[in-house]
Design a protein around this motif. Structure first.
Motif: not given
Length: 158
Positions: A138-144
């Motif tokens: 599982e990958i949880s990607l956030t931006v800033e």
């Protein structure tokens, strides 16, 4: 004296070679091979590229090197980069089979050279990571620090 040492020379040479090979394999010498997927020039489909990078015994360092290779883009002129230049990894946490990845705001900027929206970029990035690091489920990607596309998502123009 030389006649006494001569019979042990081949054994000593083999021992030195064995120690050298062991040291080279265990002290971050050599390279890891990864397969990187990039969109084709036509933006219809993707193609793969084999990339050799420096070996590291630390799994976090291997992942960081891999993502930085994706940011650099493809070597082949028939493929396009899907991550805008200037994108940087702000932080990440790899905990067992879950990866929490935070990128800077350059990751979702629209550029003329990359006609993909941020959802397609995220999808390609996740495909690359999960293909080369199969332990990550599982990958949880956030931006800033924010989830792109959520109702509260917004970035300042600083």
């Amino acid at each position: 004296m030389i006649k006494k040492i001569l019979p042990y020379t081949p054994v000593a040479l083999m021992l030195v070679i064995l120690i050298t090979v062991t040291v080279l394999f265990n002290y971050e010498k050599g390279r890891n091979s990864y397969i990187l997927f990039f969109p084709l020039d036509t933006m219809n489909g993707s193609n793969a590229e084999m990339r050799d990078v420096y070996r590291s015994s630390d799994k976090d360092r291997r992942l960081e090197i891999f993502i930085n290779e994706l940011i650099l883009g493809p070597v082949s002129l028939k493929m396009n980069s899907f991550i805008p230049s200037g994108t940087k990894i702000r932080s990440f946490i790899w905990n067992d089979d879950v990866l929490y990845l935070d990128m800077n705001k350059e990751f979702i900027r629209d550029t003329a050279s990359i006609p993909l929206d941020y959802e397609a970029r995220i999808s390609i990035l996740k495909r690359n990571i999960q293909f080369n690091f199969p332990k990550i489920r599982e990958i949880s990607l956030t931006v800033e620090g924010q989830v792109p596309g959520s109702e509260y998502f917004g970035l300042s123009e600083e």
